[in-house]
Design an enzyme around this catalytic site. Structure first.
Site, PDB file in Angstrom:
ATOM      1  N   SER A  16     -30.997 -14.726  22.151  1.00 43.18           N
ATOM      2  CA  SER A  16     -32.279 -15.036  21.519  1.00 43.18           C
ATOM      3  C   SER A  16     -32.436 -16.540  21.371  1.00 43.18           C
ATOM      4  CB  SER A  16     -32.378 -14.364  20.142  1.00 43.18           C
ATOM      5  OG  SER A  16     -31.372 -14.863  19.270  1.00 43.18           O
ATOM      6  N   LEU A  18     -32.976 -20.457  21.371  1.00 45.20           N
ATOM      7  CA  LEU A  18     -32.678 -21.535  22.303  1.00 45.20           C
ATOM      8  C   LEU A  18     -31.767 -21.060  23.432  1.00 45.20           C
ATOM      9  CD1 LEU A  18     -31.982 -24.443  19.751  1.00 45.20           C
ATOM     10  CD2 LEU A  18     -34.164 -23.745  20.757  1.00 45.20           C
ATOM     11  N   ASP A  37     -22.724 -13.207  22.976  1.00 52.20           N
ATOM     12  CA  ASP A  37     -23.485 -13.022  21.743  1.00 52.20           C
ATOM     13  C   ASP A  37     -22.973 -11.790  21.017  1.00 52.20           C
ATOM     14  OD1 ASP A  37     -25.807 -12.823  19.822  1.00 52.20           O
ATOM     15  OD2 ASP A  37     -26.649 -14.317  21.173  1.00 52.20           O
ATOM     16  N   TYR A 167     -23.860 -27.169   6.878  1.00 52.91           N
ATOM     17  CA  TYR A 167     -24.538 -27.181   8.171  1.00 52.91           C
ATOM     18  C   TYR A 167     -24.482 -28.576   8.803  1.00 52.91           C
ATOM     19  CZ  TYR A 167     -28.231 -26.365  11.625  1.00 52.91           C
ATOM     20  OH  TYR A 167     -28.947 -26.248  12.788  1.00 52.91           O
ATOM     21  N   LYS A 171     -22.633 -29.662  12.325  1.00 51.97           N
ATOM     22  CA  LYS A 171     -23.382 -30.233  13.436  1.00 51.97           C
ATOM     23  C   LYS A 171     -23.003 -31.699  13.667  1.00 51.97           C
ATOM     24  CE  LYS A 171     -25.715 -26.540  14.494  1.00 51.97           C
ATOM     25  NZ  LYS A 171     -25.488 -25.835  15.791  1.00 51.97           N
ATOM     26  N   PHE A 200     -37.526 -26.126  15.394  1.00 56.02           N
ATOM     27  CA  PHE A 200     -37.932 -25.337  16.551  1.00 56.02           C
ATOM     28  C   PHE A 200     -38.427 -23.957  16.151  1.00 56.02           C
ATOM     29  CE2 PHE A 200     -36.408 -28.636  19.099  1.00 56.02           C
ATOM     30  CZ  PHE A 200     -36.708 -28.378  20.435  1.00 56.02           C
ATOM     31  N   THR A 202     -37.938 -20.764  16.548  1.00 58.37           N
ATOM     32  CA  THR A 202     -36.934 -19.775  16.931  1.00 58.37           C
ATOM     33  C   THR A 202     -37.167 -18.486  16.156  1.00 58.37           C
ATOM     34  OG1 THR A 202     -35.432 -20.533  15.202  1.00 58.37           O
ATOM     35  CG2 THR A 202     -35.255 -21.606  17.363  1.00 58.37           C
TER      36      THR A 202
END
Length: 261
Positions: A16, A18, A37, A167, A171, A200, A202
């Site tokens: 799903s 990106l 996934d 997070y 990253k 984005f 998503t």
């Protein structure tokens, strides 16, 4: 790297968002794509539509990752492309005070570790195992290129917001390891780059109320909208195909710089 007919590729988180858009874009070039996934139904559907295969993989589990690589390589051969899109996030302050009771709490360390395990260590685990496999291949061209890897970080890795300590750390780690890994693999002809997406559109974002999405879109300097997964995939393809693209961390964010909250 020229992505041609039957070029073996792996996309983590490819069921799903990106990852799906990237898997479709790579397959459209003729590549044979394996999707790693945990979303079996979605992953199998996408794999069937693009002529690839689905591998149920948990990137935090080494045995699961090893089994995924074995299945993908048995079906398509040793991959020359790896795109890491598997990831998740949470929003918890480092320490906070309950508005009603006044009780003070700190970030649960298990929740912090969970994000690091998926976004940072899971990404590195796949990079290391894929790179080792790519080293067994013959070079593709006069430059000696054997393969290419694209990772997914986030603008939060540079300007994280309130509640994004875990997070942003995960990253930021992906950003920080990009150049050292590219240097580790330079003599083997394996390039490594990282994309830092902004806000984005998503599946996770689709669940948000329209007003929230409208406000987020308005915060982007230009264009004033959320990014599309296909735009991420376009940059991923550029990183894969441009042989001089190496060791870079590139923001894809409409020039946004995230506010504290």
């Amino acid at each position: 790297m020229e992505i041609g007919s039957n070029t073996p590729a792996i996309v983590t988180g490819g069921a799903s968002g990106l990852g799906e858009a990237t898997a479709r874009a790579i397959a459209a070039k003729g590549a044979k794509v394996a999707i790693f996934d945990l979303q079996e139904d979605k992953g199998k559907k996408v794999a069937e539509e693009i002529g690839g295969i689905f591998c149920e993989v948990n990137v935090t589990d080494e045995a699961s990752v090893d089994a995924g690589f074995a299945k993908a390589r048995e079906a398509h051969g040793q991959e020359r492309i790896l795109v890491n899109c598997a990831g998740t996030g949470n929003a918890i302050k480092t320490a906070s005070r309950d508005k009603n009771s006044g009780e003070i709490k700190h970030f649960p360390l298990a929740a912090f570790d969970f994000i690091i395990q998926i976004n940072l260590i899971g990404t590195f685990r796949c990079i290391a195992k894929s790179a080792a496999g790519m080293m067994s291949l013959d070079p593709l061209n006069e430059d000696g290129e054997r393969g290419a890897i694209v990772n997914t970080a986030s603008v939060a890795g540079e300007d994280g917001q309130v509640g994004q300590a875990a997070y942003s750390a995960s990253k930021g780690g992906v950003i920080g390891m990009t150049l050292p890994i590219a240097r580790d693999l330079m003599q083997e002809g394996i390039r490594v780059n990282t994309i830092l997406p902004g806000i984005f559109n998503t599946p996770l974002m689709n669940a948000a109320p329209q007003q929230v999405k409208d406000n987020l879109a308005a915060s982007v300097p230009f264009p004033k909208r959320l990014g599309n997964a296909e735009e991420y995939a376009h940059l991923a393809l550029t990183m894969l195909e441009n042989g001089y693209f190496n060791g870079e961390d590139v923001r894809l964010d409409g020039a946004i710089r995230m506010a504290p909250r």
